[in-house]
Design a protein around this motif. Structure first.
Motif, short mmCIF file in Angstrom:
data_model
loop_
_atom_site.label_atom_id
_atom_site.label_comp_id
_atom_site.label_asym_id
_atom_site.label_seq_id
_atom_site.Cartn_x
_atom_site.Cartn_y
_atom_site.Cartn_z
N THR A 190 0.89 -1.23 0.33
CA THR A 190 -0.10 -0.16 -0.63
C THR A 190 1.43 1.23 -0.33
O THR A 190 0.18 2.05 -0.92
N VAL A 238 1.79 1.73 -3.50
CA VAL A 238 1.38 2.47 -3.93
C VAL A 238 0.52 4.19 -3.95
O VAL A 238 0.08 4.40 -4.72
N GLN A 239 0.81 4.31 -2.43
CA GLN A 239 0.81 5.80 -2.59
C GLN A 239 1.91 6.20 -2.79
O GLN A 239 2.12 7.45 -3.82
N MET A 268 3.25 5.63 -6.26
CA MET A 268 2.63 5.82 -7.14
C MET A 268 1.59 6.82 -7.13
O MET A 268 2.06 8.04 -7.90
N LYS A 269 0.88 7.34 -6.51
CA LYS A 269 -0.60 7.68 -6.29
C LYS A 269 0.75 9.53 -6.01
O LYS A 269 0.18 11.04 -6.63
N ASP A 270 1.30 9.50 -5.71
CA ASP A 270 2.64 10.93 -5.18
C ASP A 270 3.32 11.65 -6.78
O ASP A 270 3.61 11.75 -6.45
N THR A 289 -0.13 -3.29 -11.01
CA THR A 289 -0.96 -2.20 -10.73
C THR A 289 -1.16 -2.57 -12.62
O THR A 289 0.48 -3.31 -13.36
N HIS A 294 4.17 -0.34 -12.36
CA HIS A 294 4.60 0.62 -11.20
C HIS A 294 4.62 -0.10 -9.83
O HIS A 294 5.38 -0.13 -8.90
N THR A 318 -6.75 -0.69 -2.53
CA THR A 318 -6.54 0.81 -2.77
C THR A 318 -7.76 1.65 -2.06
O THR A 318 -7.27 2.61 -2.07
N VAL A 342 -5.45 2.67 0.81
CA VAL A 342 -4.17 3.62 0.55
C VAL A 342 -4.75 5.18 -0.09
O VAL A 342 -4.35 5.63 0.77
N GLU A 343 -5.93 4.94 0.24
CA GLU A 343 -7.02 6.14 0.37
C GLU A 343 -7.79 6.82 1.26
O GLU A 343 -6.98 7.96 1.83
#
Length: 404
Positions: free
Chosen positions: A145, A148-149, A151-153, A173, A177, A385, A388-389
């Motif tokens: 997670t 994934v964070q 990646m979101k950043d 993913t 990534h 996911t 992570v949110e």
């Protein structure tokens, strides 16, 4: 499941030993003569460690095929960092997941030395954010997670390692990534001899740990580290909570702290000395301590996967993996290393420390793991996911509510 073919690995002190007992474990292959069977994959790569090559990896210009599918390419050893220069990958470190053996084997095979990067997943993500404009590391490794964070950043770039197709769909993913490499399950490790002296039974539920004689010398980690977050989610789920309601674990943490439990990173040495009788981490941590450490007899170490008293599952399954960082230094050596870890050769090395590799269905699993039936009774996953949110708020709410 079958026992290890090499029984010497059961009781030898791995190269991780000194760091394992000297400090906290973060929550961020035999080289050469390992598995040389060529596997067919869409990427056309082999499964002999790091892909096909034209040489021994001495750094003198040999080329290697790496990657999967559209990411398949060749890398040249002339571009690799030569010792004393190193390849920097977050949270690849001594005392964690048998990384020292993987690091050494990779260097022996390809001449690339890895930095011993002692951080938790949260610390690694914080550092990657701080160096986003000028990355110091080539890849992020840690709790899935957290990857994934990253990646979101906007910190990562796409790369699908060789054998990417062997990873379960929910643990990677589509854009390449984030790729999981191993998974762990929250477990309680306890001193069987001390429990016997105190007249305590093996714990089966999280409520069992509320016994005064267990709370008084119980050790665990805060949720800022992936292993600590997994613990919190385990307790919360067992006691009827959710990602939108973490009050159950907050109440639990306040109660055990009142009973003497401590949040700390450094407790394994104290556990072997009997100063802590119980700690909460992963199944890997307890099994590795039980079978791979000469400082304590394996008959003195017990491991339990817990659930709630009402039958709720209470053992969070935490995948770990990596992401290649955007603007990464030494990208060619990084790709080769990522391939190496996902090869069967690299995956087997995790088993030496009782870490379940992501490609476990293709491997013989040690019989020392708890029965699969117990995993089925206690283990759970979440939508990663969604986690992570909500992760930042979950961690913040727990740390504030429990004053940790």
């Amino acid at each position: 499941m079958v026992p290890f073919k090499d029984e010497a690995t059961r009781r030898k002190l791995l190269a991780t030993g000194g760091a394992l007992l000297g400090g906290g474990l973060a929550g961020c292959l035999g080289g050469g003569g390992g598995d040389t069977t060529t596997e067919s994959s869409n990427g056309g790569s082999t499964d002999s460690g790091g892909g096909g090559s034209s040489g021994s990896g001495s750094g003198s210009g040999e080329s290697y095929q790496v990657g999967y599918g559209d990411y398949e390419t060749s890398v040249n050893a002339a571009s690799f960092p030569s010792p004393p220069k190193k390849l920097y990958v977050y949270a690849v470190q001594s005392g964690w997941s048998n990384w020292p053996a993987i690091m050494k084997a990779f260097q022996d095979e390809y001449g690339v030395k890895l930095n011993d990067d002692d951080r938790s997943s949260g610390e690694a993500l914080k550092d990657a954010r701080a160096h986003a404009q000028n990355p110091t590391h080539s890849a992020f490794n840690g709790g899935y997670t957290f990857a994934v964070q990253a990646m979101k950043d906007g910190l990562t770039q796409g790369y699908k390692p060789a054998n990417w197709d062997k990873v379960p769909e929910k643990l990677k993913t589509d854009n390449g990534h984030c790729t999981a490499t191993r998974r762990m399950t929250t477990a309680v490790t306890y001193r069987k001899d001390i429990y016997e002296e105190r007249g305590l039974d093996e714990p089966e539920t999280w409520d069992d740990l509320l016994h005064p004689d267990i709370m008084q010398d119980l050790a665990l980690q805060t949720p800022q580290a992936a292993v600590g977050l997994a613990c919190a989610l385990s307790i919360n789920n067992a006691r009827g909570g959710s990602l939108d309601d973490v009050q159950p674990v907050i109440d639990y943490y306040n109660e055990i702290q009142d009973g003497g439990a401590e949040f700390t990173d450094n407790f394994l040495a104290q556990f072997t000395k009997g100063e802590y009788a119980t700690f909460i981490r992963y199944d890997y941590s307890g099994l590795d301590l039980k079978y791979n450490n000469e400082d304590i007899g394996e008959d003195k170490v017990g491991l339990a996967l817990l659930k709630g008293k009402n039958g709720n599952k209470g053992a969070f399954n935490q995948p770990y993996g990596y992401s290649m960082l955007k603007g990464a230094p030494n990208p060619e050596a990084c790709k080769l290393f990522m391939d190496y870890v996902l090869s069967l050769e690299g995956q087997r090395k995790f088993l030496d420390a009782y870490v379940r590799p992501i490609r476990a269905p293709e491997l013989d699993m040690p019989e020392e793991f708890p029965p699969q039936s117990r995993y089925s009774e206690t283990q759970f996953q979440v939508d990663y996911t969604t986690l992570v949110e909500k992760q930042s708020k979950v961690i913040q709410d727990i740390t504030r509510g429990a004053n940790i």
